[in-house]
Design a protein around this motif. Structure first.
Motif, PDB file in Angstrom:
ATOM      1  N   ALA A 215       0.839  -1.215   0.000  1.00 55.00           N
ATOM      2  CA  ALA A 215       0.000   0.000   0.000  1.00 55.00           C
ATOM      3  C   ALA A 215       0.870   1.258   0.000  1.00 55.00           C
ATOM      4  CB  ALA A 215      -0.946  -0.009   1.194  1.00 55.00           C
ATOM      5  N   THR A 216       1.969   1.214   0.767  1.00 55.32           N
ATOM      6  CA  THR A 216       2.877   2.370   0.798  1.00 55.32           C
ATOM      7  C   THR A 216       3.441   2.644  -0.601  1.00 55.32           C
ATOM      8  OG1 THR A 216       3.511   1.551   2.977  1.00 55.32           O
ATOM      9  CG2 THR A 216       4.860   3.330   2.048  1.00 55.32           C
ATOM     10  N   SER A 217       3.706   1.571  -1.331  1.00 57.30           N
ATOM     11  CA  SER A 217       4.338   1.738  -2.648  1.00 57.30           C
ATOM     12  C   SER A 217       3.330   2.096  -3.749  1.00 57.30           C
ATOM     13  CB  SER A 217       5.107   0.465  -3.031  1.00 57.30           C
ATOM     14  OG  SER A 217       4.211  -0.593  -3.289  1.00 57.30           O
ATOM     15  N   HIS A 218       2.052   2.042  -3.433  1.00 58.92           N
ATOM     16  CA  HIS A 218       1.022   2.468  -4.393  1.00 58.92           C
ATOM     17  C   HIS A 218       0.188   3.568  -3.737  1.00 58.92           C
ATOM     18  CE1 HIS A 218       1.113  -0.986  -7.414  1.00 58.92           C
ATOM     19  NE2 HIS A 218       1.987  -1.362  -6.495  1.00 58.92           N
ATOM     20  N   PRO A 219       0.783   4.719  -3.463  1.00 61.74           N
ATOM     21  CA  PRO A 219       0.067   5.755  -2.714  1.00 61.74           C
ATOM     22  C   PRO A 219      -1.082   6.341  -3.534  1.00 61.74           C
ATOM     23  CG  PRO A 219       2.110   6.630  -3.594  1.00 61.74           C
ATOM     24  CD  PRO A 219       2.118   5.168  -3.901  1.00 61.74           C
ATOM     25  N   PRO A 220      -2.059   6.923  -2.834  1.00 59.60           N
ATOM     26  CA  PRO A 220      -3.176   7.548  -3.551  1.00 59.60           C
ATOM     27  C   PRO A 220      -2.707   8.528  -4.628  1.00 59.60           C
ATOM     28  CG  PRO A 220      -3.680   7.441  -1.222  1.00 59.60           C
ATOM     29  CD  PRO A 220      -2.267   6.947  -1.365  1.00 59.60           C
ATOM     30  N   VAL A 221      -1.619   9.256  -4.352  1.00 57.88           N
ATOM     31  CA  VAL A 221      -1.204  10.274  -5.325  1.00 57.88           C
ATOM     32  C   VAL A 221      -0.822   9.639  -6.674  1.00 57.88           C
ATOM     33  CG1 VAL A 221       1.244  10.375  -4.633  1.00 57.88           C
ATOM     34  CG2 VAL A 221       0.133  12.402  -5.607  1.00 57.88           C
ATOM     35  N   ALA A 222      -0.325   8.407  -6.648  1.00 59.34           N
ATOM     36  CA  ALA A 222      -0.001   7.732  -7.915  1.00 59.34           C
ATOM     37  C   ALA A 222      -1.275   7.512  -8.735  1.00 59.34           C
ATOM     38  CB  ALA A 222       0.690   6.392  -7.644  1.00 59.34           C
ATOM     39  N   GLU A 223      -2.354   7.201  -8.036  1.00 54.41           N
ATOM     40  CA  GLU A 223      -3.634   6.988  -8.721  1.00 54.41           C
ATOM     41  C   GLU A 223      -4.260   8.331  -9.141  1.00 54.41           C
ATOM     42  OE1 GLU A 223      -6.764   5.306  -6.285  1.00 54.41           O
ATOM     43  OE2 GLU A 223      -7.732   4.407  -8.035  1.00 54.41           O
ATOM     44  N   SER A 294      -4.005  -4.283  -6.729  1.00 53.25           N
ATOM     45  CA  SER A 294      -3.628  -2.949  -7.210  1.00 53.25           C
ATOM     46  C   SER A 294      -4.771  -2.304  -7.958  1.00 53.25           C
ATOM     47  CB  SER A 294      -2.436  -3.031  -8.167  1.00 53.25           C
ATOM     48  OG  SER A 294      -1.259  -3.080  -7.432  1.00 53.25           O
ATOM     49  N   PRO A 295      -5.069  -1.043  -7.611  1.00 55.04           N
ATOM     50  CA  PRO A 295      -4.574  -0.281  -6.474  1.00 55.04           C
ATOM     51  C   PRO A 295      -4.889  -1.013  -5.160  1.00 55.04           C
ATOM     52  CG  PRO A 295      -5.937   1.090  -7.927  1.00 55.04           C
ATOM     53  CD  PRO A 295      -6.053  -0.287  -8.414  1.00 55.04           C
ATOM     54  N   PRO A 296      -4.178  -0.653  -4.090  1.00 62.13           N
ATOM     55  CA  PRO A 296      -4.393  -1.351  -2.822  1.00 62.13           C
ATOM     56  C   PRO A 296      -5.648  -0.873  -2.113  1.00 62.13           C
ATOM     57  CG  PRO A 296      -2.758   0.371  -2.570  1.00 62.13           C
ATOM     58  CD  PRO A 296      -3.140   0.374  -4.018  1.00 62.13           C
TER      59      PRO A 296
END
Ligand code: DUC
Ligand code: ZN
Ligand code: ZN
Ligand code: ZN
Length: 492
Positions: A215-223, A294-296
């Motif tokens: 989850a840390t590696s797929h942060p909301p900002v990436a989405e 993914s996303p988490p």
């Protein structure tokens, strides 16, 4: 004349209305939907007494991964077309749109389509179609869009992340430009691949391997960033897109802002973003790894609330499962296993991204009792039919027009139970929803007039394997490009 099937005493719910109606079926089609009692005395080969339970158009799940190779580089699909579609039909879903994946090394989309047809043919309990995954958007693939439409395929999926699948923005423009000409809906996995890869490195430098760091590696900002970029690219080309598996309310806000501006931007969410949180990734032992997708799953209740809100207010067009089950310890593919002495609960980077859910999608959402019933039908069936060119054959109960695909529920208040994986029909040894209290489960599932699932009469009807047919799809019937004219660079 004699009918093949009568469904009496149901509360019929479609996206349009709710009422006490009886249904007559003939030759696989809805023949009549009439006021309760009006079919008394009609003859039929089979009669179902719905006993006041709800009767809905069969569920349509437009986001399902079956029999995919280790495309994400992490694991093979645990379900094939037989096990995935039997799981679907046992959970009330009568139509699946799965993925036909093109490898980057394969220039042709038509070859990917043929390969996937071979996997599905004669193996399905549900009707089915495919979205092509376009991971090589070279000239050959683009030149095949027209032939795809002729083969009944009116949608593609592309990725903004994953090395094995990712398209650059210029390639995305190539896809969108041709999709506009051919009236194809482009589904977009919107996450910023660079943010993800960069963060993974930072976590590894600190030896942070636990599943929760997924989850840390797929942060909301990436989405959020990728969603806004996808919206911008689609606005520039003036072509409809669907953002798949939206997990973050802030990303959903970009989508609803685009919709308010009249853009043909559609979106999908999934049960994992309504019911799971980041804390599920931190369950003891290997249990956390099993919730990695993914996303988490996001932080908590506020996120769930935002996603429910988006379903209610129409930001989300569809609620799909993103059923994506994996064989975890797959050494066959020569990749690093996600389990090792250094990280006995799984290394987040090597854990395949996806959860099973094709069988639980409808019951979970209905049991949550959050959506108005007609909205529930709209997002779990009707809108998928419209967006992906199956309406009104699917997703409706229109006499003389619609296939007789039905999900018949238990009368309210008669079916509370605890969900366990042992009830389910997928080829996976867990469900992320183990132990949840369910208020509903489909009592019957009917596909083109044939009862394929009858919970109290032995459940799945195994002789129906292969009854599922490939569905040739038309263009979307939802709003498309705003201009009818050919795209012209001088207009921009
Ligand atoms: N995207 C999907 O659509 N499914 C599972 C994993 C992913 O990244
Ligand atoms: Zn995806
Ligand atoms: Zn919640
Ligand atoms: Zn998916």
């Amino acid at each position: 004349s004699k009918y093949d099937l009568l469904v009496l005493n149901g509360v019929v719910v479609t996206d349009q209305e709710t009422g006490n109606f009886d249904i007559a079926v003939k030759d696989g089609k809805i023949a009549k939907v009439v006021i309760r009692g009006s079919l008394n005395g009609a003859k039929a080969t089979k009669t179902i007494d719905a006993e006041g339970g709800m009767v809905m158009p069969g569920g349509i799940d437009a986001h399902v991964h079956l029999a995919e190779p280790a495309l994400f580089g992490k694991g093979q699909s645990a379900d094939n077309y037989e096990t995935g579609t039997r799981s679907a039909i046992s959970g009330g879903t009568t139509t699946l749109i799965t993925f036909a994946p093109q490898r980057k090394s394969e220039p042709s989309l038509l070859a990917a389509l043929e390969a996937t047809h071979a996997l599905a043919r004669d193996n399905c309990y549900t009707d089915y179609s495919f979205h092509l995954i376009c991971s090589n958007a070279g000239p050959q693939a683009i030149s095949e869009f027209k032939a795809l439409r002729e083969a009944g395929i009116s949608s593609l999926k592309i990725y903004m992340t994953y090395e094995a699948l990712q398209l650059q923005d210029s390639e995305i423009l190539d896809v969108l430009f041709e999709a506009r000409k051919q009236k194809i809906v482009t589904m977009i996995h919107a996450e910023n691949g660079a943010i993800i890869d960069w963060t993974i490195k930072k976590l590894e430098e600190k030896k942070l391997f636990a599943p929760k760091y997924h989850a840390t590696s797929h942060p909301p900002v990436a989405e959020i960033e990728a969603t806004y970029r996808a919206v911008s690219l689609s606005e520039f080309i003036d072509v409809p897109i669907l953002i798949v598996h939206v997990s973050s309310p802030a990303a959903a806000k970009h989508i609803s802002d685009a919709q308010k501006r009249g853009l043909p931007v559609y979106a999908e969410t999934c049960p994992q973003y309504l019911f799971l949180t980041r804390k599920d990734l931190d369950k003891p032992g290997f249990e956390g790894a099993k919730c990695v997708c993914s996303p988490p799953p996001r932080e908590g209740e506020q996120d769930h609330e935002g996603i429910w809100q988006g379903l209610e207010d129409g930001t989300f067009t569809v609620l799909s499962s993103d059923h994506c089950p994996f064989i975890y310890d797959n050494t066959e593919i020569g990749k690093k296993s996600c389990i090792d002495s250094e990280y006995p609960n799984g290394h987040f980077k090597y854990i395949p991204n996806g959860c099973p859910g094709v069988e639980t999608r409808l019951s979970l959402a209905l049991s949550a009792n959050r959506l108005k019933l007609q909205k529930f039908v709209e997002v779990t069936s009707t809108n998928a039919a419209k967006l992906y060119g199956l309406y009104p054959r699917k997703g409706a109960l229109l006499a003389g027009v619609s296939d007789a695909d039905l999900t018949i529920w238990y009368p309210d208040g008669t079916k509370e139970f605890e969900l366990t994986n042992s009830m389910l029909h997928h080829n996976v040894d867990y469900t992320p929803y183990e132990g949840r209290t369910m208020k509903q489960w489909p009592r019957y599932t009917v596909l083109r007039g044939e009862v394929v699932w009858a919970k109290d009469e032995g459940g799945l009807i195994a002789s129906k394997k292969g009854f599922g047919q490939f569905l040739k799809r038309d263009a979307s019937s939802l709003a498309g490009s705003r201009s009818q004219e050919e795209w012209n660079v001088e207009n921009f």
